[in-house]
Motif scaffolding. Structure first.
Motif, short mmCIF file in Angstrom:
data_model
loop_
_atom_site.label_atom_id
_atom_site.label_comp_id
_atom_site.label_asym_id
_atom_site.label_seq_id
_atom_site.Cartn_x
_atom_site.Cartn_y
_atom_site.Cartn_z
N VAL A 1 0.83 -1.20 0.00
CA VAL A 1 0.00 0.00 0.00
C VAL A 1 0.87 1.25 0.00
N GLY A 2 1.96 1.21 0.79
CA GLY A 2 2.84 2.37 0.87
C GLY A 2 3.47 2.73 -0.45
N SER A 3 3.72 1.72 -1.29
CA SER A 3 4.31 1.99 -2.61
C SER A 3 3.40 2.86 -3.45
N LEU A 4 2.10 2.64 -3.35
CA LEU A 4 1.14 3.44 -4.10
C LEU A 4 1.14 4.88 -3.59
N TYR A 5 1.23 5.04 -2.27
CA TYR A 5 1.31 6.37 -1.68
C TYR A 5 2.58 7.07 -2.14
N LEU A 6 3.69 6.35 -2.12
CA LEU A 6 4.98 6.92 -2.51
C LEU A 6 4.94 7.41 -3.95
N GLU A 7 4.43 6.57 -4.85
CA GLU A 7 4.36 6.94 -6.26
C GLU A 7 3.49 8.18 -6.46
N SER A 8 2.37 8.23 -5.75
CA SER A 8 1.46 9.36 -5.89
C SER A 8 2.08 10.65 -5.37
N LEU A 9 2.76 10.59 -4.21
CA LEU A 9 3.35 11.79 -3.63
C LEU A 9 4.55 12.27 -4.44
#
Length: 488
Positions: A392-400
């Protein structure tokens, strides 16, 4: 066929009674012991008559004499069942009676509702239920009982509440605000309201612990140990009570007061606690806490309580200090029960300060990302750390990274090796008095409930560690940002 006048009068009387409704019912006993013997409960896989144990009789008698009671208890001793039956008795005998139970979650609400309805089934010759709701039980033309999910609800909209029970209070995160808001619901009742705060042990922190441990002449933890050993009791082994300096009654309920459990203790190899470990398939630490009145042992607590409390002296800051450096640690979450947490850590000279925080659960990733983005825009961090373990964190990282291309981001993976190292960094900062956070933040309670079991580092049962991890991420990148510990 000719019907006699007497027969006609009998039929008319029966029809009139049927229309009136309650005229056909028997009189409800006003004494609790007589009342509960009419109720049915589930026991041993079948429905049986409710025959109260001696400790339940004493508990209900104390409830009549003391308006404010705090209970520390072993799990599954029948405390909630007894209190619920007392509230049901009030509802069945007094139209002005209105009771509220605050339960830990929705499952507990459903469980208590079923138990009350099972008791009510045995009273079908005495009273009639007016509805078939889970969270609200109304007796026709008489009183009622509300059963609330404490994670979502309060009772601001209710009034004239006569009985309030807060079950498993040590495990309800917002219990203090619920209790405070509920006082208004009993304002019209005055000093006749009965309040009970109940829980099995958890960590030595939070609102429940304060209610239990304050105003006592002796240490409550030592009292619990003596009751558990059988050396201290009143009336029957496993049952002890005293009035504190503020006039509240403190009650200690240990499994020794339950006759069925004492029999198991005599017959089962290793005693009752060994029996519970096998039945519940859990480790010794959980059994000792939930059944033997032990609070989380300092030997498994990761952070020293004195250091944790001493560091809770910080303040929230709404403006960025241009002379300081800023870092954000993010612990992501899905729509489950965990929190999505973003902590803003300010680094100035030799001090690290938590100055802002976003903490929400059961929100969409779009909502979480928007709020995290606001923190980034407001504090313009030198670096942002995001845990990517689990995906899940990877998706947040990519978005930010897409949203804020001019900022520095670092992906964090928590493993069996990296997590202890990060937690050790947090310990070191506390020991060196170089980390502070606001008193009213959830960081303090999470640090106090964080424990070590074998090789595992985790929150205690019913608690959270999202703030601990978010803070450890922020501290990791902050300490590694320069070659020296102190800011130059």
């Amino acid at each position: 066929m000719v019907i006699s006048a007497a027969k006609i009068r009998a039929l008319e009387k029966k029809a009139k009674a049927h229309l009136i409704g309650q005229n056909t019912f028997k009189s409800v006993p006003k004494e609790w012991e007589a009342f509960v013997k009419l109720c049915t409960i589930r026991s041993g896989g079948k429905m049986v008559q409710f025959i109260p144990y001696d400790f339940q009789k004493i508990l209900i008698k104390l409830r009549q004499d003391y308006p404010n009671i705090v209970v520390i208890k072993s799990r599954q001793v029948g405390c909630t069942q007894a209190i619920a039956s007392d509230d049901l008795k009030d509802a069945c005998t007094n139209a002005a009676s209105s009771s509220v139970f605050f339960m830990r979650n929705g499952d507990d609400v459903g469980s208590l509702s079923r138990r009350i309805k099972q008791m009510l089934h045995g009273l079908r010759e005495y009273v009639l239920p007016a509805n078939d709701s889970v969270g609200y039980i109304k007796i026709k033309a008489l009183g009622d009982i509300y059963i609330k999910n404490s994670s979502k609800e309060g009772i601001r909209s209710l009034d004239s509440i006569t009985n309030q029970t807060y079950d498993e209070s040590a495990f309800i995160e917002n219990i203090e605000s619920i209790y405070a808001a509920s006082n208004a619901a009993s304002a019209l009742v005055g000093d006749k309201v009965k309040k009970m705060i109940i829980s099995t042990p958890s960590a030595k922190m939070g609102w429940y612990w304060n209610q239990l441990s304050q105003n006592n002449n002796e240490d409550i933890e030592e009292i619990c140990k003596q009751v558990a050993s059988g050396d201290l009791y009143k009336d029957i082994p496993g049952f002890y009570y005293f009035v504190d300096a503020a006039g509240a009654l403190k009650v200690v309920l240990h499994w020794r007061c339950h006759p069925v459990y004492t029999q198991i203790d005599k017959e089962y190899p290793g005693g009752y606690l060994a029996y519970r470990m096998k039945q519940d398939n859990c480790d010794e630490e959980i059994v000792l806490r939930e059944y033997d009145l032990r609070f989380i042992d300092s030997s498994v607590a990761v952070f020293t309580s004195d250091l944790v409390r001493a560091s809770a002296v910080g303040e929230w800051e709404n403006e960025r200090d241009i002379t300081a450096e800023y870092f954000i640690g993010i612990d992501t979450a899905t729509l489950g029960s965990d929190y999505c947490v973003a902590i803003v850590l300010k680094k100035k000279y030799n001090l690290y300060s938590v100055v802002a925080m976003y903490r929400k659960r059961q929100q969409t990733s779009v909502y979480n990302l928007f709020e995290i983005g606001r923190l980034i825009e407001q504090y313009r961090p030198d670096k942002v750390a995001i845990e990517i373990t689990g995906g899940v964190g990877s998706l947040y990282l990519e978005s930010l990274v897409r949203e804020f291309p001019g900022y520095s981001f670092e992906a964090i993976k928590t493993t069996g090796d990296s997590k202890p190292a990060m937690i050790s960094g947090l310990q070191l900062a506390l020991e060196k008095n170089s980390l502070v956070y606001p008193t009213k933040s959830p960081i303090k309670d999470e640090l106090l409930s964080f424990r070590r079991l074998g090789n595992k580092l985790e929150a205690s049962s019913g608690q959270y560690d999202d703030c601990v991890m978010s803070l450890s991420f922020a501290l990791l990148i902050a300490t590694n940002y320069t070659s020296e510990w102190s800011l130059i």
